[in-house]
Write a protein that holds these residues in place. Sequence first.
Motif, PDB file in Angstrom:
ATOM      1  N   UNK A 109       0.838  -1.197   0.000  1.00  0.00           N
ATOM      2  CA  UNK A 109       0.000   0.000   0.000  1.00  0.00           C
ATOM      3  C   UNK A 109       0.879   1.256   0.000  1.00  0.00           C
ATOM      4  N   UNK A 110       0.406   2.328  -0.640  1.00  0.00           N
ATOM      5  CA  UNK A 110       1.251   3.523  -0.822  1.00  0.00           C
ATOM      6  C   UNK A 110       1.621   4.204   0.495  1.00  0.00           C
ATOM      7  N   UNK A 111       0.855   3.952   1.557  1.00  0.00           N
ATOM      8  CA  UNK A 111       1.172   4.596   2.842  1.00  0.00           C
ATOM      9  C   UNK A 111       2.319   3.900   3.576  1.00  0.00           C
ATOM     10  N   UNK A 112       2.805   2.803   2.991  1.00  0.00           N
ATOM     11  CA  UNK A 112       3.698   1.926   3.744  1.00  0.00           C
ATOM     12  C   UNK A 112       5.042   2.530   4.136  1.00  0.00           C
ATOM     13  N   UNK A 113       5.469   3.546   3.420  1.00  0.00           N
ATOM     14  CA  UNK A 113       6.779   4.121   3.753  1.00  0.00           C
ATOM     15  C   UNK A 113       6.713   4.962   5.035  1.00  0.00           C
ATOM     16  N   UNK A 114       5.516   5.339   5.484  1.00  0.00           N
ATOM     17  CA  UNK A 114       5.422   6.140   6.719  1.00  0.00           C
ATOM     18  C   UNK A 114       4.460   5.550   7.740  1.00  0.00           C
ATOM     19  N   UNK A 115       3.683   4.565   7.312  1.00  0.00           N
ATOM     20  CA  UNK A 115       2.721   3.975   8.254  1.00  0.00           C
ATOM     21  C   UNK A 115       2.543   2.514   7.885  1.00  0.00           C
ATOM     22  N   UNK A 116       2.546   1.633   8.883  1.00  0.00           N
ATOM     23  CA  UNK A 116       2.492   0.217   8.535  1.00  0.00           C
ATOM     24  C   UNK A 116       1.220  -0.463   9.010  1.00  0.00           C
ATOM     25  N   UNK A 117       0.295   0.312   9.538  1.00  0.00           N
ATOM     26  CA  UNK A 117      -0.961  -0.301   9.954  1.00  0.00           C
ATOM     27  C   UNK A 117      -2.101   0.293   9.144  1.00  0.00           C
ATOM     28  N   UNK A 118      -2.929  -0.583   8.579  1.00  0.00           N
ATOM     29  CA  UNK A 118      -4.083  -0.094   7.837  1.00  0.00           C
ATOM     30  C   UNK A 118      -5.137   0.393   8.831  1.00  0.00           C
ATOM     31  N   UNK A 119      -6.246   0.902   8.336  1.00  0.00           N
ATOM     32  CA  UNK A 119      -7.320   1.338   9.225  1.00  0.00           C
ATOM     33  C   UNK A 119      -7.548   2.829   9.158  1.00  0.00           C
ATOM     34  N   UNK A 120      -8.349   3.326  10.110  1.00  0.00           N
ATOM     35  CA  UNK A 120      -8.760   4.737  10.112  1.00  0.00           C
ATOM     36  C   UNK A 120      -7.543   5.659  10.185  1.00  0.00           C
ATOM     37  N   UNK A 121      -7.649   6.829   9.554  1.00  0.00           N
ATOM     38  CA  UNK A 121      -6.500   7.750   9.567  1.00  0.00           C
ATOM     39  C   UNK A 121      -6.195   8.227  10.982  1.00  0.00           C
ATOM     40  N   UNK A 122      -7.197   8.208  11.856  1.00  0.00           N
ATOM     41  CA  UNK A 122      -6.964   8.668  13.234  1.00  0.00           C
ATOM     42  C   UNK A 122      -6.810   7.512  14.221  1.00  0.00           C
ATOM     43  N   UNK A 123      -6.557   6.318  13.724  1.00  0.00           N
ATOM     44  CA  UNK A 123      -6.545   5.161  14.630  1.00  0.00           C
ATOM     45  C   UNK A 123      -5.624   5.404  15.831  1.00  0.00           C
ATOM     46  N   UNK A 124      -6.157   5.133  17.012  1.00  0.00           N
ATOM     47  CA  UNK A 124      -5.403   5.339  18.262  1.00  0.00           C
ATOM     48  C   UNK A 124      -4.277   4.320  18.418  1.00  0.00           C
ATOM     49  N   UNK A 125      -4.249   3.321  17.552  1.00  0.00           N
ATOM     50  CA  UNK A 125      -3.141   2.357  17.590  1.00  0.00           C
ATOM     51  C   UNK A 125      -1.926   2.855  16.803  1.00  0.00           C
ATOM     52  N   UNK A 126      -2.077   4.044  16.200  1.00  0.00           N
ATOM     53  CA  UNK A 126      -0.937   4.578  15.442  1.00  0.00           C
ATOM     54  C   UNK A 126       0.234   4.847  16.360  1.00  0.00           C
ATOM     55  N   UNK A 127       1.421   4.536  15.862  1.00  0.00           N
ATOM     56  CA  UNK A 127       2.622   4.829  16.634  1.00  0.00           C
ATOM     57  C   UNK A 127       2.988   6.295  16.452  1.00  0.00           C
ATOM     58  N   UNK A 128       3.835   6.806  17.356  1.00  0.00           N
ATOM     59  CA  UNK A 128       4.185   8.234  17.361  1.00  0.00           C
ATOM     60  C   UNK A 128       4.654   8.705  15.978  1.00  0.00           C
ATOM     61  N   UNK A 129       5.560   7.947  15.378  1.00  0.00           N
ATOM     62  CA  UNK A 129       6.096   8.338  14.071  1.00  0.00           C
ATOM     63  C   UNK A 129       5.027   8.327  12.981  1.00  0.00           C
ATOM     64  N   UNK A 130       4.022   7.486  13.150  1.00  0.00           N
ATOM     65  CA  UNK A 130       2.951   7.416  12.153  1.00  0.00           C
ATOM     66  C   UNK A 130       2.069   8.665  12.228  1.00  0.00           C
ATOM     67  N   UNK A 131       1.888   9.201  13.436  1.00  0.00           N
ATOM     68  CA  UNK A 131       1.135  10.463  13.567  1.00  0.00           C
ATOM     69  C   UNK A 131       1.890  11.590  12.854  1.00  0.00           C
ATOM     70  N   UNK A 132       3.206  11.582  13.017  1.00  0.00           N
ATOM     71  CA  UNK A 132       4.012  12.603  12.321  1.00  0.00           C
ATOM     72  C   UNK A 132       3.875  12.397  10.808  1.00  0.00           C
TER      73      UNK A 132
END
Length: 275
Positions: free
Chosen positions: A165-188
């Motif tokens: 998936x195209x988001x993979x270089x900065x985020x490795x978990x699929x799901x909602x853009x605001x998912x609370x499971x996002x890691x700190x770097x993924x929020x950035x």
Amino acid sequence: MKSDVIADWAARPGRHIVNLSGGKDSTALAIFLHDKIPQIEYVFCDTHKELPETYDYLDRLEAFLQRPIIRLNAQRGFDHWLNMYGGMLPSAQVRWCTRKLKIEPFEAFVGDDTVWSYIGIRADEGRSGYISTKPNVHPVYPFKELGMTIADIERILETSGLGLPAYYSWRQRSGCFFCFFQRTGEWVGLKEHHPDLFEEAKKYETERGGEHFYWRQRESLAELEQPERIAQIKREHALRLEQERKKRPNRPLIELLGAVLDAEDDERGCDICHL
Ligand code: SF4
């Protein structure tokens, strides 16, 4: 023999369903099974809050499969349920979103039919994915049962032309853009790649009666987006990546990035949304 095992699954009476999350593993599973179990159905429970890259990836998958992906939750997305829950944001402890937006729509869709629910957990993972409590829904783990690991998943995606998936270089978990499971770097990453969605996520955060309702327990998004905080997060991220590189010099960047993000937050992701 691998082909005998798969033929055995295909011959089972009942419905055969791959529940897609928009992530790499469930996508690879859909590709892997599409010519082996021709009657298979593809389902995606749409929270209406996915990343644009996810919708694009699903469209490309649909074109590859030449079969429709059934989208559930057409009328009732995240905002509907947030309203029903009195504005209480979901969290790892109170995860109403997964139940309302993923589990219940899927279970309503299958009803009392006998279902073989194919799950994209790999042989090199320790998790078990979502196991329905409905007695008519039977989980099947093709990658686990056939000993397939991350290298096989990457090969399937490469060969199909879909890639990651195209988001993979900065985020490795699929799901909602605001998912609370996002890691700190993924929020950035969200702030940098989708500043509009970061702003939207920020608007959900409130303070009422001395209590705060943030996506992250430790800090609000308004705090996280301060330039000095972002600089600190990036510094720590770069340092961890360098350490990972030294530890495992021959591993692909994508794998090292996964380890770095995991080290930022030890919370395990969602076994339903992040597949
Ligand atoms: S991706 Fe995250 S926020 Fe969205 S439904 Fe799943 S657990 Fe909830």
